[in-house]
Structure formats: structure tokens, C-alpha cells
Write a protein that holds these residues in place. Structure first.
Motif, mmCIF file in Angstrom:
data_model
loop_
_atom_site.group_PDB
_atom_site.id
_atom_site.type_symbol
_atom_site.label_atom_id
_atom_site.label_comp_id
_atom_site.label_asym_id
_atom_site.label_seq_id
_atom_site.Cartn_x
_atom_site.Cartn_y
_atom_site.Cartn_z
ATOM 1 N N LEU A 116 0.856 -1.182 0.000
ATOM 2 C CA LEU A 116 0.000 0.000 0.000
ATOM 3 C C LEU A 116 0.889 1.227 0.000
ATOM 4 O O LEU A 116 1.665 1.444 0.940
ATOM 5 C CB LEU A 116 -0.896 -0.001 1.250
ATOM 6 N N SER A 117 0.800 2.026 -1.057
ATOM 7 C CA SER A 117 1.597 3.258 -1.088
ATOM 8 C C SER A 117 0.869 4.340 -0.300
ATOM 9 O O SER A 117 -0.354 4.282 -0.117
ATOM 10 C CB SER A 117 1.838 3.723 -2.525
ATOM 11 N N GLN A 118 1.619 5.318 0.146
ATOM 12 C CA GLN A 118 0.997 6.408 0.899
ATOM 13 C C GLN A 118 0.009 7.184 0.048
ATOM 14 O O GLN A 118 -0.972 7.710 0.551
ATOM 15 C CB GLN A 118 2.060 7.355 1.460
ATOM 16 N N TYR A 119 0.219 7.218 -1.250
ATOM 17 C CA TYR A 119 -0.678 7.954 -2.139
ATOM 18 C C TYR A 119 -2.006 7.207 -2.324
ATOM 19 O O TYR A 119 -3.060 7.830 -2.387
ATOM 20 C CB TYR A 119 -0.008 8.210 -3.492
ATOM 21 N N GLU A 120 -1.930 5.886 -2.415
ATOM 22 C CA GLU A 120 -3.155 5.097 -2.493
ATOM 23 C C GLU A 120 -3.970 5.273 -1.210
ATOM 24 O O GLU A 120 -5.177 5.497 -1.268
ATOM 25 C CB GLU A 120 -2.815 3.608 -2.694
ATOM 26 N N ASP A 121 -3.292 5.177 -0.079
ATOM 27 C CA ASP A 121 -3.949 5.353 1.213
ATOM 28 C C ASP A 121 -4.607 6.732 1.304
ATOM 29 O O ASP A 121 -5.751 6.867 1.727
ATOM 30 C CB ASP A 121 -2.928 5.165 2.340
ATOM 31 N N GLN A 122 -3.887 7.743 0.869
ATOM 32 C CA GLN A 122 -4.387 9.117 0.935
ATOM 33 C C GLN A 122 -5.641 9.302 0.076
ATOM 34 O O GLN A 122 -6.623 9.910 0.518
ATOM 35 C CB GLN A 122 -3.291 10.081 0.489
ATOM 36 N N ILE A 123 -5.635 8.766 -1.126
ATOM 37 C CA ILE A 123 -6.789 8.913 -2.012
ATOM 38 C C ILE A 123 -8.005 8.183 -1.451
ATOM 39 O O ILE A 123 -9.126 8.700 -1.475
ATOM 40 C CB ILE A 123 -6.455 8.420 -3.436
ATOM 41 N N ILE A 124 -7.785 6.998 -0.913
ATOM 42 C CA ILE A 124 -8.905 6.239 -0.354
ATOM 43 C C ILE A 124 -9.484 6.964 0.852
ATOM 44 O O ILE A 124 -10.705 7.076 0.994
ATOM 45 C CB ILE A 124 -8.465 4.805 0.014
ATOM 46 N N ARG A 125 -8.637 7.480 1.712
ATOM 47 C CA ARG A 125 -9.117 8.206 2.901
ATOM 48 C C ARG A 125 -9.864 9.487 2.508
ATOM 49 O O ARG A 125 -10.904 9.797 3.078
ATOM 50 C CB ARG A 125 -7.955 8.523 3.841
ATOM 51 N N ARG A 126 -9.332 10.190 1.533
ATOM 52 C CA ARG A 126 -9.995 11.415 1.069
ATOM 53 C C ARG A 126 -11.349 11.087 0.438
ATOM 54 O O ARG A 126 -12.343 11.782 0.656
ATOM 55 C CB ARG A 126 -9.098 12.146 0.067
ATOM 56 N N THR A 127 -11.392 10.010 -0.336
ATOM 57 C CA THR A 127 -12.642 9.585 -0.964
ATOM 58 C C THR A 127 -13.672 9.201 0.084
ATOM 59 O O THR A 127 -14.836 9.598 -0.008
ATOM 60 C CB THR A 127 -12.393 8.401 -1.921
ATOM 61 N N ALA A 128 -13.248 8.449 1.097
ATOM 62 C CA ALA A 128 -14.165 8.048 2.174
ATOM 63 C C ALA A 128 -14.746 9.278 2.864
ATOM 64 O O ALA A 128 -15.938 9.325 3.177
ATOM 65 C CB ALA A 128 -13.449 7.161 3.186
ATOM 66 N N ASP A 129 -13.909 10.270 3.074
ATOM 67 C CA ASP A 129 -14.376 11.510 3.701
ATOM 68 C C ASP A 129 -15.395 12.213 2.806
ATOM 69 O O ASP A 129 -16.453 12.650 3.285
ATOM 70 C CB ASP A 129 -13.180 12.420 3.986
#
Length: 149
Positions: A116-129
Motif C-alpha cells: 500500500l503506497s501512501q498515495y493510495e492510502d491518501q486517495i482512499i481516505r480522502r474519498t471516504a471523507d
């Protein structure tokens, strides 16, 4: 300038047919999934193979529609200015369960290449928000994705 603004407003206020609404919804979901795939700027073979399957499972479409949708989403992604334009469409039409299913697919794509790259994690978290999902739902979907890989 005013003419362009009027054209933009008219295009966004016109009534869409149910088929157009569904197509826009599918395109929004596919584009969000592609955001995860391309977040680390490296398209892994596992991600490329899993993307059509995720679209079929998440959206209930067939494989031909998934391939077409992937191509349309590539163009949509290039023209996008933010995630909001896609999440707004999803918020208008998806249930909480549908949103969770989409988020699970995003996590599964992110983990499909083994890391899991930090960018993938960031996009998923932003999308969830942007999808108004709770943090607990985000974590629950991540845990399910980790268990099934």
C-alpha cells in the motif's frame, strides 16, 4: 466568458435520462477506482487485471461494459480537477452499502500489488471523507480487504 458560464450551468441543470444517470454514476465509480490504480504512478499487472473484476462486482456490469468504462474513465480522470466531481455523483445515487462496497474495492485494488503506497492510502481516505463515510467504516473495509488478499 459569460456565454461559457451559461453553457456550463445549462449542461448541469438539464434533466438526464435514467440511462445517462447510471452511465455517469458508473463513470464516477470507475474513475475513483482508477485514481487508486494510478496513485503510485505505477500500474502493476495485478491492479490492471483486478480493475475490470472490481467494476463488474461493484457496479453489476458485464466484462465488455467494464472494458469500455475503463477507457472512458481514463479520459475522465485526465480532465478531472478534483475527486469531488465524482463523489458528488456517487453521494447523490449510492446507498451507504454501495459506498462501502466501492471503498472495499478501492482497498482491494490498493493491496493487489502486495503493498500500500501512501498515495493510495491518501486517495482512499480522502474519498471516504467525501463520501461521508465514518472512520470506522473506512477501517472496517480496509481490514476486510487485507483479510481477503
Amino acid at each position: 466568458m459569460i456565454a461559457k458560464l451559461k453553457q456550463f450551468l445549462q449542461s448541469h441543470t438539464q434533466e438526464s435520462s435514467p440511462e445517462d444517470k447510471q452511465k455517469n454514476l458508473n463513470l464516477a465509480a470507475a474513475t475513483l477506482l482508477q485514481e487508486v490504480v494510478y496513485a503510485d504512478e505505477n500500474l502493476a499487472a495485478a491492479e490492471a487485471a483486478l480493475l475490470p473484476e472490481m467494476l463488474i462486482n461493484t457496479l453489476g456490469i458485464n466484462s465488455e461494459e467494464a472494458i469500455t468504462l475503463i477507457e472512458e474513465a481514463k479520459q475522465s480522470r485526465k480532465n478531472a480537477t478534483s475527486l469531488f466531481e465524482f463523489t458528488a455523483e456517487i453521494n447523490a445515487q449510492f446507498s451507504i452499502d454501495d459506498k462501502q462496497k466501492l471503498l472495499l474495492s478501492m482497498w482491494q485494488l490498493a493491496y493487489s500489488d502486495g503493498e500500500l503506497s501512501q498515495y493510495e492510502d491518501q486517495i482512499i481516505r480522502r474519498t471516504a471523507d467525501l463520501l461521508h463515510l465514518k472512520h470506522s467504516e473506512l477501517i472496517q473495509m480496509r481490514n476486510i480487504a487485507m483479510e481477503t488478499r
